[in-house]
Structures are given as C-alpha cells and as structure tokens.
Design a protein around this motif. Structure first.
Motif, short mmCIF file in Angstrom:
data_model
loop_
_atom_site.label_atom_id
_atom_site.label_comp_id
_atom_site.label_asym_id
_atom_site.label_seq_id
_atom_site.Cartn_x
_atom_site.Cartn_y
_atom_site.Cartn_z
N ALA A 214 0.69 -1.05 -0.08
CA ALA A 214 0.15 -0.02 0.02
C ALA A 214 0.94 1.27 0.01
O ALA A 214 2.05 1.15 0.54
CB ALA A 214 -0.91 -0.04 1.02
N PRO A 215 0.54 2.47 -0.41
CA PRO A 215 1.20 3.57 -0.44
C PRO A 215 1.84 3.84 0.84
O PRO A 215 0.83 4.12 1.91
CB PRO A 215 0.20 4.45 -1.16
N GLY A 216 3.00 4.21 1.00
CA GLY A 216 3.63 4.56 2.13
C GLY A 216 4.01 3.31 3.13
O GLY A 216 4.27 3.47 4.30
N LYS A 217 3.28 2.20 2.79
CA LYS A 217 3.76 1.02 3.62
C LYS A 217 4.90 0.02 3.01
O LYS A 217 4.89 0.13 2.03
CB LYS A 217 2.37 0.30 4.04
N GLU A 218 4.96 -0.78 3.71
CA GLU A 218 5.95 -1.98 3.51
C GLU A 218 5.32 -2.91 2.74
O GLU A 218 4.23 -3.20 3.05
CB GLU A 218 6.84 -2.46 4.74
N ARG A 219 6.21 -3.78 1.94
CA ARG A 219 5.32 -4.89 1.09
C ARG A 219 4.96 -5.94 2.34
O ARG A 219 5.87 -6.22 3.34
CB ARG A 219 6.46 -5.38 0.38
N GLU A 220 3.81 -6.63 2.24
CA GLU A 220 3.29 -7.39 2.99
C GLU A 220 2.56 -8.66 2.48
O GLU A 220 2.50 -8.91 1.23
CB GLU A 220 2.16 -6.84 4.17
N PHE A 221 2.78 -9.77 3.16
CA PHE A 221 2.45 -11.04 2.54
C PHE A 221 0.84 -11.35 2.49
O PHE A 221 0.10 -10.81 3.48
CB PHE A 221 3.00 -12.21 3.70
N VAL A 222 0.34 -11.85 1.49
CA VAL A 222 -0.95 -11.91 1.44
C VAL A 222 -1.37 -13.32 1.47
O VAL A 222 -2.19 -13.85 2.26
CB VAL A 222 -1.63 -11.50 -0.02
N ALA A 223 -0.77 -14.29 0.58
CA ALA A 223 -1.16 -15.68 0.52
C ALA A 223 0.25 -16.39 -0.10
O ALA A 223 0.78 -15.81 -0.78
CB ALA A 223 -2.38 -15.77 -0.32
N ARG A 224 0.43 -17.75 0.25
CA ARG A 224 1.23 -18.54 -0.71
C ARG A 224 0.64 -19.98 -0.62
O ARG A 224 -0.22 -20.33 -0.12
CB ARG A 224 2.61 -18.74 0.42
N GLU B 172 -8.78 -1.12 2.58
CA GLU B 172 -7.60 -1.59 3.10
C GLU B 172 -6.90 -2.56 2.05
O GLU B 172 -5.66 -2.79 2.48
CB GLU B 172 -7.74 -1.70 4.29
N ASP B 173 -7.59 -3.07 1.15
CA ASP B 173 -7.06 -3.97 0.12
C ASP B 173 -6.17 -3.20 -0.98
O ASP B 173 -5.48 -3.93 -1.63
CB ASP B 173 -8.06 -4.82 -0.37
N THR B 174 -6.53 -2.07 -1.00
CA THR B 174 -6.02 -1.20 -1.97
C THR B 174 -4.30 -1.05 -1.99
O THR B 174 -3.67 -1.15 -0.81
CB THR B 174 -6.31 0.30 -1.70
N GLY B 175 -3.82 -1.51 -3.06
CA GLY B 175 -2.09 -1.50 -3.27
C GLY B 175 -1.88 -2.32 -4.39
O GLY B 175 -2.59 -2.63 -5.25
N VAL B 176 -0.42 -2.17 -4.54
CA VAL B 176 -0.05 -2.94 -5.81
C VAL B 176 0.32 -4.45 -5.25
O VAL B 176 1.00 -4.71 -4.18
CB VAL B 176 1.44 -2.27 -6.19
N TYR B 177 -0.19 -5.42 -6.03
CA TYR B 177 -0.10 -6.88 -5.59
C TYR B 177 1.03 -7.36 -6.73
O TYR B 177 1.17 -7.04 -7.78
CB TYR B 177 -1.38 -7.55 -6.01
N TYR B 178 1.73 -8.09 -5.97
CA TYR B 178 2.97 -8.81 -6.67
C TYR B 178 2.84 -10.39 -6.68
O TYR B 178 2.70 -10.78 -5.40
CB TYR B 178 4.34 -8.45 -5.88
N CYS B 179 3.02 -10.93 -7.74
CA CYS B 179 3.35 -12.34 -7.74
C CYS B 179 4.63 -12.74 -7.35
O CYS B 179 5.54 -11.75 -7.79
CB CYS B 179 2.84 -13.14 -8.99
N ALA B 180 5.05 -13.66 -6.77
CA ALA B 180 6.39 -13.93 -6.34
C ALA B 180 6.71 -15.64 -6.36
O ALA B 180 5.58 -16.53 -5.80
CB ALA B 180 6.65 -13.62 -4.85
N ALA B 181 7.88 -16.21 -6.70
CA ALA B 181 8.12 -17.63 -6.75
C ALA B 181 9.38 -18.05 -6.11
O ALA B 181 10.41 -16.99 -6.19
CB ALA B 181 8.09 -18.07 -8.30
N SER B 182 9.46 -19.20 -5.52
CA SER B 182 10.61 -19.54 -4.95
C SER B 182 11.04 -20.54 -5.97
O SER B 182 10.93 -21.09 -6.65
CB SER B 182 10.33 -20.22 -3.86
N ALA B 183 12.82 -20.44 -5.95
CA ALA B 183 13.49 -21.10 -6.85
C ALA B 183 13.66 -22.54 -6.20
O ALA B 183 13.91 -23.56 -6.99
CB ALA B 183 14.86 -20.71 -6.77
N SER B 184 13.30 -22.84 -5.07
CA SER B 184 13.19 -24.25 -4.16
C SER B 184 11.66 -24.61 -4.23
O SER B 184 10.76 -23.91 -4.54
CB SER B 184 13.91 -24.04 -3.13
N TRP B 185 11.51 -25.63 -3.30
CA TRP B 185 9.99 -25.87 -2.99
C TRP B 185 9.76 -25.29 -1.68
O TRP B 185 8.73 -25.74 -1.22
CB TRP B 185 10.48 -27.64 -3.02
N LYS B 186 10.56 -24.48 -1.26
CA LYS B 186 10.32 -23.98 0.01
C LYS B 186 9.77 -22.38 -0.11
O LYS B 186 10.56 -21.64 -0.87
CB LYS B 186 11.35 -24.10 1.00
#
Length: 127
Positions: free
Chosen positions: A40-50, A92-106
């Motif tokens: 969100a603007p002015g906030k740190e990136r936060e975890f949503v789901a994995r 409060e769900d407003t923000g930039v949403y990022y997809c992320a991937a791990s190189a391993s299985w964890k």
C-alpha cells in the motif's frame, strides 16, 4: 530466467471482487512454492497468501489474517499460472499486488524466501 507477469488488477467497489492472474515463463513449476504480496502507499510490502505444490497436488495454502476467508490462492499447473481470487474487497486492500516464486520447493510469509518477482498490478478499492 523466470519471468512473472501479473494481470487482473483494477478498480473495484467495497464488497466487490477481482481475480488476479500471474503467468510464469522460463520454467515449468511442476513442484514449487509461490505467493502473493501487496504494498500500500507509504507502507512496506506485506504477505497476502502462498501455496506449495508437488506433482500437481497442492500441499498447502495459507493466508494473512487480514484476508483469510475472503481471498483464495490457486494454481493451474497445466497453464503455469497462479491466481488470487479476491472477494469481499475492502478499501484497505488497496495496493500494488505482486506475484512471487521460490527457486526451491520452500517459501514462507517472508519476502526474502522468494527469488522471482513480477512487476505488480494495481488494485484500488473504493468505499
């Protein structure tokens, strides 16, 4: 080199729904761990789901408390896609949403456990 491309963001009213998609290229994730984060603007990136899967079977999925019961993460192995279905949206769900991937299985709720990131897609929820 793995590339992740998010889509599906946009403007929604409170209580509405959006579905985010993440297309992965450069590697076929037959087994892996991927997640969604938001900033969100002015906030740190936060975890949503994995979610973590092996051989096409989902081992688990978990969520931040703030989205539990409203958001659903899913995976289509055949299409090498990751999704985030967002229902009951709140301002409060407003923000930039990022997809992320791990190189391993964890991977975990910590952003440092992910090796690849997309460019992000904007989600704006109006009240």
């Amino acid at each position: 080199q793995v590339q992740l491309l998010e889509s599906g963001g946009g403007l929604a009213q409170a209580g509405g729904s959006l579905r985010l998609s993440c297309a992965a290229s450069g590697r076929t994730f037959s087994s892996g761990c991927m997640g969604w984060f938001r900033q969100a603007p002015g906030k740190e990136r936060e975890f949503v789901a994995r979610t973590r899967w092996s051989g096409g079977i989902v081992n688990y999925a978990d969520y931040a408390d703030s989205v539990k019961g409203r958001f659903t993460i899913s995976r289509d192995n055949a299409k090498n896609m990751l999704y985030l279905q967002m229902n009951g949206l709140k301002p409060e769900d407003t923000g930039v949403y990022y997809c992320a991937a791990s190189a391993s299985w964890k991977c975990s709720a910590a952003s440092a456990s992910y090796d690849y990131w997309g460019q992000g897609t904007q989600v704006t929820v109006s009240s």
